[in-house]
Design a protein around this motif. Structure first.
Motif, PDB file in Angstrom:
ATOM      1  N   PRO A 342       0.880  -1.253  -0.007  1.00 32.47           N
ATOM      2  CA  PRO A 342       0.182  -0.154   0.003  1.00 32.47           C
ATOM      3  C   PRO A 342       0.868   1.225  -0.160  1.00 32.47           C
ATOM      4  N   ALA A 343       0.326   2.367  -0.515  1.00 35.53           N
ATOM      5  CA  ALA A 343       1.065   3.669  -0.623  1.00 35.53           C
ATOM      6  C   ALA A 343       1.286   4.104   0.964  1.00 35.53           C
ATOM      7  N   PRO A 344       2.658   4.664   1.116  1.00 31.67           N
ATOM      8  CA  PRO A 344       3.003   5.206   2.409  1.00 31.67           C
ATOM      9  C   PRO A 344       2.103   6.090   3.125  1.00 31.67           C
ATOM     10  N   PHE A 345       1.907   6.036   4.499  1.00 32.48           N
ATOM     11  CA  PHE A 345       1.064   7.067   4.935  1.00 32.48           C
ATOM     12  C   PHE A 345       1.722   8.163   5.493  1.00 32.48           C
ATOM     13  N   THR A 346       3.180   8.090   5.179  1.00 33.73           N
ATOM     14  CA  THR A 346       3.770   9.469   5.843  1.00 33.73           C
ATOM     15  C   THR A 346       5.053   9.112   4.645  1.00 33.73           C
ATOM     16  N   SER A 347       5.885  10.424   4.720  1.00 36.27           N
ATOM     17  CA  SER A 347       6.964  10.381   3.633  1.00 36.27           C
ATOM     18  C   SER A 347       8.261   9.854   4.494  1.00 36.27           C
ATOM     19  N   SER A 348       8.343   8.993   5.331  1.00 36.98           N
ATOM     20  CA  SER A 348       9.431   8.456   6.004  1.00 36.98           C
ATOM     21  C   SER A 348      10.201   7.655   4.663  1.00 36.98           C
ATOM     22  N   ALA A 349      11.567   7.596   5.148  1.00 40.57           N
ATOM     23  CA  ALA A 349      12.633   6.999   3.705  1.00 40.57           C
ATOM     24  C   ALA A 349      12.169   5.567   4.000  1.00 40.57           C
ATOM     25  N   ALA A 350      11.770   5.131   5.229  1.00 43.74           N
ATOM     26  CA  ALA A 350      11.732   3.613   5.189  1.00 43.74           C
ATOM     27  C   ALA A 350      10.724   3.150   4.134  1.00 43.74           C
ATOM     28  N   PHE A 351      10.041   3.805   3.725  1.00 50.34           N
ATOM     29  CA  PHE A 351       8.699   3.516   2.833  1.00 50.34           C
ATOM     30  C   PHE A 351       9.217   3.920   1.320  1.00 50.34           C
ATOM     31  N   ALA A 352      10.315   4.658   1.218  1.00 52.83           N
ATOM     32  CA  ALA A 352      10.343   5.272  -0.005  1.00 52.83           C
ATOM     33  C   ALA A 352      10.502   3.985  -1.201  1.00 52.83           C
ATOM     34  N   PRO A 353      11.441   2.973  -0.843  1.00 52.31           N
ATOM     35  CA  PRO A 353      11.660   1.868  -1.978  1.00 52.31           C
ATOM     36  C   PRO A 353      10.512   1.177  -2.189  1.00 52.31           C
ATOM     37  N   LEU A 354       9.281   1.117  -1.554  1.00 54.12           N
ATOM     38  CA  LEU A 354       8.251   0.279  -1.620  1.00 54.12           C
ATOM     39  C   LEU A 354       7.327   0.790  -2.331  1.00 54.12           C
ATOM     40  N   LEU A 355       7.519   2.150  -2.522  1.00 58.56           N
ATOM     41  CA  LEU A 355       6.466   3.128  -3.607  1.00 58.56           C
ATOM     42  C   LEU A 355       5.957   2.419  -4.598  1.00 58.56           C
ATOM     43  N   GLY A 356       4.724   2.056  -4.780  1.00 57.84           N
ATOM     44  CA  GLY A 356       4.280   1.418  -6.223  1.00 57.84           C
ATOM     45  C   GLY A 356       4.815  -0.057  -6.349  1.00 57.84           C
ATOM     46  N   ARG A 357       5.458  -0.730  -5.448  1.00 59.86           N
ATOM     47  CA  ARG A 357       5.936  -2.029  -5.580  1.00 59.86           C
ATOM     48  C   ARG A 357       4.909  -3.004  -4.952  1.00 59.86           C
ATOM     49  N   SER A 358       5.488  -4.385  -5.262  1.00 60.22           N
ATOM     50  CA  SER A 358       4.397  -5.505  -4.605  1.00 60.22           C
ATOM     51  C   SER A 358       5.436  -6.349  -3.707  1.00 60.22           C
ATOM     52  N   LEU A 359       4.842  -7.144  -2.839  1.00 64.78           N
ATOM     53  CA  LEU A 359       5.532  -8.195  -2.019  1.00 64.78           C
ATOM     54  C   LEU A 359       6.287  -9.253  -3.057  1.00 64.78           C
ATOM     55  N   ASN A 360       5.704  -9.541  -4.143  1.00 63.62           N
ATOM     56  CA  ASN A 360       6.102 -10.265  -5.183  1.00 63.62           C
ATOM     57  C   ASN A 360       7.648  -9.788  -5.715  1.00 63.62           C
ATOM     58  N   GLU A 361       7.602  -8.457  -5.872  1.00 70.57           N
ATOM     59  CA  GLU A 361       8.907  -7.814  -6.194  1.00 70.57           C
ATOM     60  C   GLU A 361       9.939  -7.785  -5.292  1.00 70.57           C
ATOM     61  N   LEU A 362       9.440  -7.539  -4.264  1.00 68.43           N
ATOM     62  CA  LEU A 362      10.462  -7.593  -2.965  1.00 68.43           C
ATOM     63  C   LEU A 362      11.053  -8.965  -2.805  1.00 68.43           C
ATOM     64  N   MET A 363      10.059  -9.961  -2.675  1.00 67.82           N
ATOM     65  CA  MET A 363      10.605 -11.293  -2.459  1.00 67.82           C
ATOM     66  C   MET A 363      11.654 -11.683  -3.632  1.00 67.82           C
ATOM     67  N   GLU A 364      11.327 -11.438  -4.893  1.00 72.24           N
ATOM     68  CA  GLU A 364      12.229 -11.825  -6.149  1.00 72.24           C
ATOM     69  C   GLU A 364      13.412 -10.903  -5.671  1.00 72.24           C
ATOM     70  N   GLN A 365      13.428  -9.596  -5.481  1.00 69.41           N
ATOM     71  CA  GLN A 365      14.657  -8.757  -5.559  1.00 69.41           C
ATOM     72  C   GLN A 365      15.584  -9.309  -4.251  1.00 69.41           C
ATOM     73  N   GLU A 366      14.965  -9.869  -3.205  1.00 65.68           N
ATOM     74  CA  GLU A 366      15.630 -10.240  -2.116  1.00 65.68           C
ATOM     75  C   GLU A 366      16.272 -11.385  -2.484  1.00 65.68           C
ATOM     76  N   ARG A 367      15.517 -12.268  -3.159  1.00 63.31           N
ATOM     77  CA  ARG A 367      16.477 -13.460  -3.499  1.00 63.31           C
ATOM     78  C   ARG A 367      17.568 -13.419  -4.445  1.00 63.31           C
ATOM     79  N   ARG A 368      17.019 -12.345  -5.556  1.00 61.87           N
ATOM     80  CA  ARG A 368      18.500 -12.045  -6.420  1.00 61.87           C
ATOM     81  C   ARG A 368      19.648 -11.487  -5.474  1.00 61.87           C
ATOM     82  N   GLY A 369      19.241 -10.702  -4.473  1.00 67.75           N
ATOM     83  CA  GLY A 369      20.316 -10.179  -3.790  1.00 67.75           C
ATOM     84  C   GLY A 369      21.054 -10.969  -2.987  1.00 67.75           C
TER      85      GLY A 369
END
Ligand code: PA5
Length: 459
Positions: A342-369
């Motif tokens: 979901p869209a960030p509820f505040t402009s914290s940098a903690a959420f910035a990389p997640l903007l417009g992304r999915s858990l699916n993408e996160l899982m795959e990029q973590e795996r590749r990392g």
């Protein structure tokens, strides 16, 4: 629709590739030996009678009354394939929300009194079916579970033994063992653990198929996937035989000191496939003697990790610790669900990389990392991808890993199909439980324990 094995990161430098080429005659000899032995477990997908017997039994069980809970009692090879299959293919939280019209499935592979005690206190036995699985019929854990389940079932059936018996299936050897005799003497319905099929190679027999049918999984698909791998590998040139290359690379790495073989599952639903593999690899390849009878004490130590959870537990060791491991990343080409962050509820940098992304993408990029961190640290990594998480691909995985295990065992010059170390533990437990004929053994073991003086930390 495929299982894809990318060995690039396992072959690494030119030295490893040369070692693989030089060892091809050894690999081919192992493959020839496997084909000459023609183990029955490899033919299970073609032995349709086993699926039919499971379907008939399931139909009879379901026709006799509602089954809301399906319980598997067993341990080791009698349980791990069932757990792997259910975790991979049944709804994620099937124990409290099974697929419509299907029972909840519980696979109890321990005798922990807190677990078993709590389970039998609460489970509605009058709506349960119990599948007791033991090839030998002589495994004390399963025997104790059977007795407990019987007592609770008999109570639920108001002492009616016929009604209680109808809520049991014994899956055991066709001719031998205590459970076979109990079934014959007392009239329990049975399913077969086929002759010549050891526990850890039995998931595609009624050991796994009955659970699949009772849980409404695609048992046909499971067998079709396994059969596809069987045929594809049988027809492949040795260099194209994925199981052979997987086994050879692991054996060579092991001989070079990389003795820990990690299955790193980047899928919660595949986590128990890694447990199933652990038993298959450890029990088949960890041996004291080779085929010449020499004492060799060989074998890899399989290990399980789940990503990204274990990135925060094991990755430090994997990337910077001893270079004694080989990694198989298990992944899915796609997950069943697509979950947007979901869209960030505040402009914290903690959420910035997640903007417009999915858990699916996160899982795959973590795996590749993780993969790249391991590769850059010079650690051998291969990737096994299931294009889809369905029965067909799970069947492929089972068959490929079983064949790879047999190949590895033959390359190592040991018997991958026996388990004398497990038998030793079974005998010790029987002796300590007062089994007749084992008095001497029990006395030896008790003497060992008597020598111990533990350090006491608090009273
Ligand atoms: O793979 C094996 O052979 C073992 O893990 C057995 O499955 C396990 O010891 C249970 O044996 P049984 O099915 O005879 O009760």
């Amino acid at each position: 629709m495929a299982l894809k094995l990318d060995l690039t990161g396992l072959l690494g430098d030119s030295a490893m590739r040369e070692a693989m080429t030089a060892a091809m005659p050894r690999a081919i000899a192992a493959r020839d030996m496997h084909h000459a032995q023609a183990p029955r477990w490899r033919r299970l997908p073609q032995e349709r009678q086993f699926l039919e017997s499971c379907q008939q039994r399931a139909a009879a069980v379901k026709a006799a009354g509602p089954v809301e809970v399906f319980v598997v009692l067993g341990i080791g090879g009698s349980a791990l394939g069932n757990t792997a299959m259910i975790h991979a293919l049944a709804p994620v939280f099937q124990e409290w929300k099974p697929a419509a019209g299907q029972p909840r499935v519980f696979i109890l592979d321990n005798v922990d009194p807190d677990w078993l005690g709590a389970f039998f206190e609460d489970v509605p036995m009058d709506k349960a079916h119990i599948n007791v699985i033991s090839k030998s019929g002589g495994t004390i854990e399963t025997s104790s579970q059977f007795l407990l389940a019987w007592q609770h079932m008999l109570a639920a059936c108001n002492g009616d033994e016929t009604a209680a018996r109808a809520r049991f299936t014994l899956t055991t050897d066709d001719a031998n063992g205590h459970f076979r005799k109990i079934a014959d003497d007392l009239g329990f319905s049975t399913l077969s653990v086929p002759d010549g099929v050891g526990g850890r190679f039995s998931v595609l027999s009624p050991v796994g198929l009955f659970t699949a049918v009772m849980a409404g999984l695609d048992a046909e698909g499971l067998l079709a996937g396994a059969e596809r791998v069987d045929q594809k590998l049988a027809a492949a040139q040795p260099e194209q035989d994925a199981a052979l290359m997987y086994a050879l690379a692991h054996v060579l790495h092991m001989e070079a000191g990389r003795n820990v073989h990690v299955q790193f599952a980047y899928s919660h639903r595949l986590r128990s496939m890694a447990d199933w593999f652990k038993q298959l690899w450890a029990e088949s390849l960890g041996k004291r003697h080779n085929l010449k009878g020499e004492e060799v004490h060989v074998g890899p130590t399989p290990s399980k990790a789940v990503g990204p959870t274990d990135q925060h537990s094991q990755s430090q060791l994997y990337v910077e610790g001893p270079d004694d491991k080989v990694y198989t990343i298990l992944k899915l080409d796609r997950f069943e669900k697509e979950v947007e962050v979901p869209a960030p509820f505040t402009s914290s940098a903690a959420f910035a990389p997640l903007l417009g992304r999915s858990l699916n993408e996160l899982m795959e990029q973590e795996r590749r990392g993780t993969e790249v961190a391991l590769l850059e640290a010079g650690r051998p990594v291969c990737v096994l991808e299931l294009c889809k998480l369905d029965a067909f691909h799970v069947g492929q995985y089972f068959m490929m890993m079983e064949i790879a295990t047999a190949y590895a065992g033959h390359m190592m010059g040991i018997d991958p199909f026996d388990q004398p170390g497990v038998e030793a533990g079974k005998i010790a437990a029987l002796a300590l439980m007062g089994c007749e004929g084992y008095e001497q053994r029990a006395a030896e073991i008790e003497a060992r324990f008597a020598e111990r003086t533990p350090l006491v930390l608090s009273c």
